[in-house]
Enzyme design. Sequence first.
Site, PDB file in Angstrom:
ATOM      1  N   TYR A 123      27.334  32.908  37.303  1.00 23.61           N
ATOM      2  CA  TYR A 123      27.116  31.484  37.006  1.00 23.61           C
ATOM      3  C   TYR A 123      25.638  31.116  37.173  1.00 23.61           C
ATOM      4  CZ  TYR A 123      32.241  30.855  37.179  1.00 23.61           C
ATOM      5  OH  TYR A 123      33.598  30.934  36.956  1.00 23.61           O
ATOM      6  N   LYS A 172      33.660  44.095  43.120  1.00 27.13           N
ATOM      7  CA  LYS A 172      33.958  45.009  42.015  1.00 27.13           C
ATOM      8  C   LYS A 172      32.849  46.073  41.971  1.00 27.13           C
ATOM      9  CE  LYS A 172      36.563  46.114  38.529  1.00 27.13           C
ATOM     10  NZ  LYS A 172      37.985  46.455  38.601  1.00 27.13           N
ATOM     11  N   ASP A 205      40.504  43.102  41.667  1.00 28.96           N
ATOM     12  CA  ASP A 205      41.771  43.130  40.908  1.00 28.96           C
ATOM     13  C   ASP A 205      42.937  43.484  41.825  1.00 28.96           C
ATOM     14  OD1 ASP A 205      40.085  45.346  40.883  1.00 28.96           O
ATOM     15  OD2 ASP A 205      40.920  46.235  39.073  1.00 28.96           O
ATOM     16  N   ASP A 229      35.771  31.534  42.250  1.00 26.46           N
ATOM     17  CA  ASP A 229      36.307  30.458  41.415  1.00 26.46           C
ATOM     18  C   ASP A 229      37.756  30.784  41.034  1.00 26.46           C
ATOM     19  OD1 ASP A 229      36.406  28.229  39.863  1.00 26.46           O
ATOM     20  OD2 ASP A 229      35.041  28.931  38.307  1.00 26.46           O
ATOM     21  N   ASP A 233      41.752  29.283  42.763  1.00 25.38           N
ATOM     22  CA  ASP A 233      42.881  28.685  42.030  1.00 25.38           C
ATOM     23  C   ASP A 233      44.157  29.480  42.305  1.00 25.38           C
ATOM     24  OD1 ASP A 233      41.048  26.880  40.873  1.00 25.38           O
ATOM     25  OD2 ASP A 233      42.138  26.865  38.970  1.00 25.38           O
TER      26      ASP A 233
END
Length: 337
Positions: A123, A172, A205, A229, A233
């Site tokens: 971002y 990752k 993941d 982010d 959620d």
Amino acid sequence: MHAVTLIKGDGIGPSIMDEAVKVINASGAKIYWEEAFAGLSAFEQFGTPLPDATMASIDKTRIAFKGPLTTVVGTGFRSINVALRQKYELYANVRPANNWDGVKTRYDNVDIVIVRENTEGLYSGLEHYLTPKKDIAESLAVVTRTGSLRVIEYAFKYARDNNRKKVTVCHKANILKFTQGLFLDVAREVAARYLDIQFDEKIVDAACMHMVMNPQQFDVVVTTNMFGDILSDLTAGLVGGLGLIPGANIGDDAALFEAVHGSAPDITGKNLANPAAVVMAGVMMLNHLGEFDAAKRVQTAIEKVVREGKFVTPDLNPQSTCGTKEMGDAIVAAMGN
Ligand SMILES: NC(=O)c1ccc[n+]([C@@H]2O[C@H](COP(=O)([O-])OP(=O)(O)OC[C@H]3O[C@@H](n4cnc5c(N)ncnc54)[C@H](O)[C@@H]3O)[C@@H](O)[C@H]2O)c1
């Protein structure tokens, strides 16, 4: 008296922020609200999504309480949320997700705090087309040692100060060996200085799968911007949805409090929006300001309202006919006002 910049935002923003301000004003906290504007509604009114007057207000107050801002998908102006987080170096985005009494979900005993790096990564805003035909585009993920260190230190210190046992870094680094590798290296370095806090590493993941199979194994989670982010959620979904999850954006000399959710165009204007997430963001702000009694009063009241389940919005109780305003009124009433 604490001066706070109040940005009501877009979509459901004004309706839930009005309730949150009403509740905070009733809590006894000494707040002076300075209203400012940002987002799509500011763009429509002033021709810019982030007017100078808004930044002048935050420059002065260093504390903002903000509703969600609409960022149009694909085109249009860059996210004002990202711009504010970068401008004020609000590097730690703290997003707690825990079960609430009265909210039935698939899981019990979930109590996860996501600490998301908030200024760097994918971002960073370094994104462009590589060809005039716009058929190739690239985004640069910038990860710095300084940026990683400050948020990871924050996560470990948060764990220690809040009696938490474990920090999990989600990364990752198996594929993105430089950017994610740097973040992971810094996490390992910091972990070695906090031997009282258990440290775990998970590839993001696999972390998603573990979160939905056995969320109780997570305590504090620290991760880079985009993963944080998405994961926050996911954790919202574990405990009853986005209507319940607050967020604090913390920097060294400024802070901004908001809900995790967005402007919810699908329910705007229908008196359906749950004000709990922004009210809980208000609780985080009151604690940050040292207004501990007021924070406790608001938290106890909202927990009572949600536990009783009568004056809650339909996302929490599908049989309920209670709207945003009625839920705000019930929280104020539960404070004994
Ligand atoms: N911090 C922010 O300002 C922020 C955060 C996320 C998204 N956004 C923006 O919000 C806009 C809409 O995004 P979206 O639809 O993907 O996400 P959203 O979070 O607005 O909505 C996702 C789903 O959750 C529901 N929901 C959200 N808040 C709720 C509440 N308080 N009570 C009950 N239900 C609620 C919505 O109705 C919708 O079904 C986009 O422009 C996006 O950029 C802003």
